[in-house]
Scaffold this motif. Structure first.
Motif, short mmCIF file in Angstrom:
data_model
loop_
_atom_site.label_atom_id
_atom_site.label_comp_id
_atom_site.label_asym_id
_atom_site.label_seq_id
_atom_site.Cartn_x
_atom_site.Cartn_y
_atom_site.Cartn_z
N SER A 54 -82.78 32.18 -53.37
CA SER A 54 -83.19 31.68 -54.68
C SER A 54 -84.65 31.24 -54.67
N ASP A 55 -85.14 30.80 -53.51
CA ASP A 55 -86.55 30.41 -53.44
C ASP A 55 -87.45 31.61 -53.20
N ARG A 58 -88.82 33.19 -56.13
CA ARG A 58 -89.89 32.48 -56.83
C ARG A 58 -91.27 32.77 -56.21
N HIS A 135 -87.52 16.21 -59.31
CA HIS A 135 -86.94 17.49 -58.92
C HIS A 135 -87.93 18.64 -59.10
N LYS A 138 -89.78 18.59 -55.91
CA LYS A 138 -89.05 19.22 -54.81
C LYS A 138 -89.17 20.74 -54.88
N ARG A 139 -88.99 21.30 -56.11
CA ARG A 139 -89.09 22.76 -56.25
C ARG A 139 -90.49 23.25 -55.91
N HIS A 140 -91.52 22.52 -56.41
CA HIS A 140 -92.89 22.92 -56.08
C HIS A 140 -93.14 22.82 -54.58
N VAL A 142 -91.18 23.25 -52.09
CA VAL A 142 -90.63 24.38 -51.34
C VAL A 142 -91.61 25.55 -51.35
N GLN B 210 -84.04 24.00 -45.21
CA GLN B 210 -83.89 24.41 -46.61
C GLN B 210 -82.47 24.14 -47.11
N LYS B 214 -81.13 21.53 -50.16
CA LYS B 214 -80.27 21.93 -51.28
C LYS B 214 -78.99 21.09 -51.29
N GLU B 248 -85.12 23.60 -65.27
CA GLU B 248 -86.39 23.93 -64.65
C GLU B 248 -87.43 23.81 -65.74
N GLU B 251 -92.50 26.01 -64.10
CA GLU B 251 -92.51 26.64 -62.79
C GLU B 251 -93.54 25.94 -61.92
#
Lengths: 251, 251, 251, 251, 251
Positions: A54-55, A58, A135, A138-140, A142, B210, B214, B248, B251
């Motif tokens: 999933s990452d 991106r 959150h 966290k996504r950024h 990664v 990772q 998650k 989300e 991005e």
């Protein structure tokens, strides 16, 4: 288009090309397909192994973020907009802004002000938006670490490629004339690894981190602004608080 | 099966094998049993010395985690499930869900909702689950650092092996023809160390980290969801709070 | 005796010895007393200079900790013991356990429960034990960093030794036949430094850190358990809280 | 005089000298004035550029701290002294200790107890002393990082010197006999850089950090002790709290 | 003019020049325009790619900060000035200082005291100034990390340049006499990278960080002082609190 990202990338590779041209042996000795395979392919394989599917999906969106102009407004524009909304709400009530909020393009801003329109209480609004921001971080994080890892992996694959080349060369010293070119080829993977790490992964990693930092500040301004509107603070106080982030008090 | 873990590992080793084949000297010069012993054996010995027996036993389970598909639901599924349970409890009381909870396979989810069924108060439930999460983090951290250490150790053992080989070669320069192959063999341990570090330990370390990240987010959603159910908050509020983690926004 | 510490150490050195034997030149070229002096002696001197006398005296005790079996009980045993004491106190009063506490061998446990017997209030007991734990952490941290520093110093002294050897060799190139052996000797200090760092300091550093982590968890269980007993919480609640640390909810 | 600092420094340099003597080429090839200038001078210049003038003036005082015996009492002595003062105040009032406090040599202790004599309230005393401790930590941190930077700079200047020497040698290969000695001289700066970093800056950096840690613990004891006296807690409680820091509960 | 910044920079480059002169081959072999292009140009390109345009514009201002004398007062002067203002306000009211505040040159001081003159309440004043300080820290942090990145990039570009040169040399070994000079030129980029990293970026990075630290302390004094004036604390208490930061209790 983010001119500095593109300019840096093009300029960096261009200067390396220039150095090769000035070296006088042409591009020939610098191109070796197996070396490209082991460094670029190996870095892709290791990165695929290191991260979740999933990452990995991106990767391209993250690249686009690095090369696109920031979509968030400048801080002064943002403060002005928040003050405008606060004034509208004071004057005409929260319903007045509903239509305008729907048209906002900054998704964090839109979400914060839709919650305002929905009458969310300040003690619910602020932790909710902070959870969102956390959150997002966290996504950024990664993706930033993915490009950081690519830089390290490219260097390691470059070293592995050079060792593969050196062993082949040393195991086969019968023709002394072949030693120089074989050694040159062996060094190419180290060079490819350093180029990939410095002139690609290192640039994207840093640029994403810089954009993330700017976005966090913008989101903090939005969180503070919308919370103060929800808490029905005075326009004057809202302005003063938000401008505290803005003013460059010292260099 | 986690396709990216396996794909990355197989792809990485395959590309190195391809580079060796393209090098034209065959696999022969790249295989040296004593070099494998000092690098692989040495890394195993040092790791065994560095960690506690109870953690060393978790080596194979940790490998399985890295190569198995995540067993936790996706975040949207998780939020939907929590909302479903919250609605069931509101409608039919907490006893209604007891049977369903028994059948849950996610152990953290199961434990949290069993505590709910047992009537645990929110002020007890939340710190209890956070303690669990914190200790899970400590246990995961040990395994992540174990693979990180293996990477470092493999590199160090590779260097030691190369030095052992170089000293043997230099002490015995009588036959110049043997210098090349001896040097090639000496470099093999460095290559093995880099391969073990980059194409095994580095991949597993990052993949475990990772998956841990998650899992932490999923556990946080479970903690927040079950605490809000215990505190008898409205379904609407629970949904809104949990969705904050989900959306989300940018991005 | 901690079997993994000893096994790792013996195994690691044994594999290096095996690699030397398989190299076919015997142990002779690998032994050079001046090189041992500069690496081992230099590392001792630098470490002595870096740390306080009172901490240097703890070098041998720290080594013993690394090689001895952990003296603290396993977590399940610990939880069981605390629950046993809690039950005894509920049934027969705090005086009943005084004799048993005197016989405890885990000093942190003993101290915590002696404070309980003395009737220390929970609001005094908990911060007091946490202060103890924090200072234990500082003392352990010094020893862990001492072995970490030894690893770094051994590498640096190895490099210095190699440079000393290279300069001697280069200044004296009159006899080409001596270059090989001289170079071999010069490389020995780098090898000794890497061996000392990887197969001694690195193992001890990590093992001490691992044991420290396990001990901290045990102390946290003791602190939580004794505080809950002092606060006169129910046996059921104490069990549930302590088991939260215990249960391995997920791998 | 701090015997371990001095012993480590003298021992380290002595062992390097011994290794040179045992090398058999004498000290001659190891001495090159231009190399000393570029490494030592360059490190001084870079350090001067990196830090503020007011901190550079603290270089010699910091060196003295590293080589002098700690001036603070041992922890047990400190706890005893605080208990003594607490008892005196309980018995004869705070004025009784005024004269004795004036004669204290530990400045942090003196300041804390002068504030006590002045009747400072506990809610003012504690944050005030903590502010002092925090700023002492910042000042110490600058000096510790200064010696850390010197180590890094010495290594970098050593590498630059070696590159300068290599370029000179390679540009002038007409006399093959000169290659060896020229190479030897080129390596000297790397050796000087490593020596300066390991056997000077590294020792001082670590020793200052160790002394700082010990001093922080002593100051924390003083802060806790004086705050408890100001809060008029019982002698028994003061003793118990301070002894919590003291007792070595486990190795 | 900051004498230590300038002195360090000039001294460092001067010593390298001196070492080159003492090397006896003149400056000629050390100058190669393509090498300068790849290292300096490449570092500029990568930095441009890594950072946002708005931060790149702050490169020259940041350089000026590093080379200018600190504009903030010394801490004792600052404390004295705050005490003076506090006394004026106590005696003649807050309006009395309005004119004087307008003439202040330290922008953070000016802003804090203008808020005081405007009658800002202490519970608003303190978080507002802390927000300002926090954002100043973020802006400074970007510039400090920019110079840190330049150091790393210069080293990487130097290595890439050396690899480009080595490949050219090895691909073209027909003329053995050219090997030495070609190798020398190849090493120049590594040397340029190390010089740029150590004698430029490293100095500026550290100096900016040092100035930032001093400025933060000054701002903290201003925040504490103005908050205490706003809270109408006694002059004696303000003096005592601010002096706590000042007094160097121990070296």
């Amino acid at each position: 288009m983010d001119k500095t990202s593109l300019g840096g990338l093009v300029g960096g590779w261009g200067l390396v090309a220039l150095a090769i041209i000035l070296g006088g042996v042409g591009f020939g000795p610098y191109i070796d397909v197996p070396s490209v395979i082991i460094v670029v392919g190996g870095s892709i394989a290791v990165t695929a192994g290191q991260f979740e599917g999933s990452d990995l999906k991106r990767f391209t969106p993250a690249l686009k973020v690095a090369f696109n102009e920031v979509k968030v407004e400048s801080l002064p524009e943002l403060v002005e907009k928040i003050t405008f909304y606060a004034t509208e709400i004071k004057k005409h009530g929260v319903m007045q802004i509903e239509q305008k909020v729907m048209e906002e393009t900054n998704p964090f801003f839109k979400e914060a002000f839709q919650l305002l329109v929905d009458g969310t209480k300040p003690e619910v609004l602020e932790p909710l938006l902070e959870t969102k921001l956390e959150h997002m971080g966290k996504r950024h994080g990664v993706m930033i670490s993915m490009f950081g890892n690519i830089g390290g992996t490219a260097g390691a694959m470059g070293m592995i490629g050079t060792l593969v080349g050196l062993v082949a060369m040393l195991a086969n010293l019968s023709d002394p004339a072949a030693v120089g070119p074989a050694m040159a080829v062996a060094l190419l993977t180290t060079m490819y690894g350093a180029l990939l790490g410095t002139l690609f992964a290192g640039i994207i990693e840093s640029k994403l981190a810089q954009k993330h930092e700017k976005e966090v500040v913008a989101c903090e301004v939005i969180i503070r602004g919308s919370s103060m509107i929800a808490a029905e603070e005075s326009i004057g106080n809202i302005k003063m608080q938000l401008n505290a982030i803005l003013t460059e008090v010292m260099e």
